[in-house]
Design a protein around this motif. Sequence first.
Motif, mmCIF file in Angstrom:
data_model
loop_
_atom_site.group_PDB
_atom_site.id
_atom_site.type_symbol
_atom_site.label_atom_id
_atom_site.label_comp_id
_atom_site.label_asym_id
_atom_site.label_seq_id
_atom_site.Cartn_x
_atom_site.Cartn_y
_atom_site.Cartn_z
ATOM 1 N N ASP A 81 0.857 -1.181 0.000
ATOM 2 C CA ASP A 81 0.000 0.000 0.000
ATOM 3 C C ASP A 81 0.902 1.244 0.000
ATOM 4 O OD1 ASP A 81 -1.956 1.919 0.304
ATOM 5 O OD2 ASP A 81 -2.502 1.348 2.342
ATOM 6 N N VAL A 82 1.056 1.855 -1.161
ATOM 7 C CA VAL A 82 1.973 2.981 -1.320
ATOM 8 C C VAL A 82 1.504 4.178 -0.491
ATOM 9 C CG1 VAL A 82 2.988 4.586 -2.976
ATOM 10 C CG2 VAL A 82 2.682 2.199 -3.595
ATOM 11 N N THR A 85 2.251 3.613 3.120
ATOM 12 C CA THR A 85 3.691 3.710 3.337
ATOM 13 C C THR A 85 4.132 5.166 3.406
ATOM 14 O OG1 THR A 85 4.011 1.635 2.148
ATOM 15 C CG2 THR A 85 5.952 3.023 2.450
#
Length: 183
Positions: A81-82, A85
Motif C-alpha cells: 500500500d503505497v 507507506t
Amino acid sequence: MGGIQAALILALRIARDRNVQWPLTLMAVLSAVLLAAGVLRHYWDIYVHRTVRGISFLFVGIDAAGDLFSLVSIVFQARLDVLGTVIYGTELMLWIGVFACGGYYNLLPWVTKKLNRRKVGVQDTAANPGPTLSSVGGGGTPVALHSLPSSTSVFRTPSAEVESLRQRNTATGGSEWNDCNGA
C-alpha cells in the motif's frame, strides 16, 4: 463534531459500496496532512526558541513506534500500500526529526555542561582542596536546561501560560498575580 463524524462515516460507506475510491483516499491524505501540520508546529517552535520544549518524548517515542510498526505491517502485506507507506513514513520521519532536535538542542548542551563542570571540579580540587561544585548545597544542585516555560505534554497547556505570568509577576513585584487571583 460527533454529527460531522457520523455523516462522514455514512457518506464514505456509501461511496465505498458504489466502488468510488477517491473520497476514502481524500480522507486518508487529509488526515495525514493535518497530522503532519500538527508536528510541523513543533518544528516552528524549535526554530524560534532553539530548544525542544513542551513535548513529551515518551509520547513521541510511542507515536513513532506506532508508525514504525505500521510500516512493518504494510511491508508484510500481500500487496504494498503505497499511500499507507507514505503516510506512516512521513509521520515517522517527522517524529525522528523532533528526537534529533531534542538531542542537539537539549541533550548535547546538557552533557557538555556536565562534562565542563566535572573538568572544572577536578581542576579546582587539585588547586584548592575546598568545596567543589557538586558538594555545594549538600550533595549537588538541580540542573535546569533552559529558563523557558515548559510543559510535559505534547500539547500546549495552561501551565506554560501560568508559569509565564508568574515570571512576569516576579519581575513587577507581585501586583499582577494578586490582581489575577482576586487577592
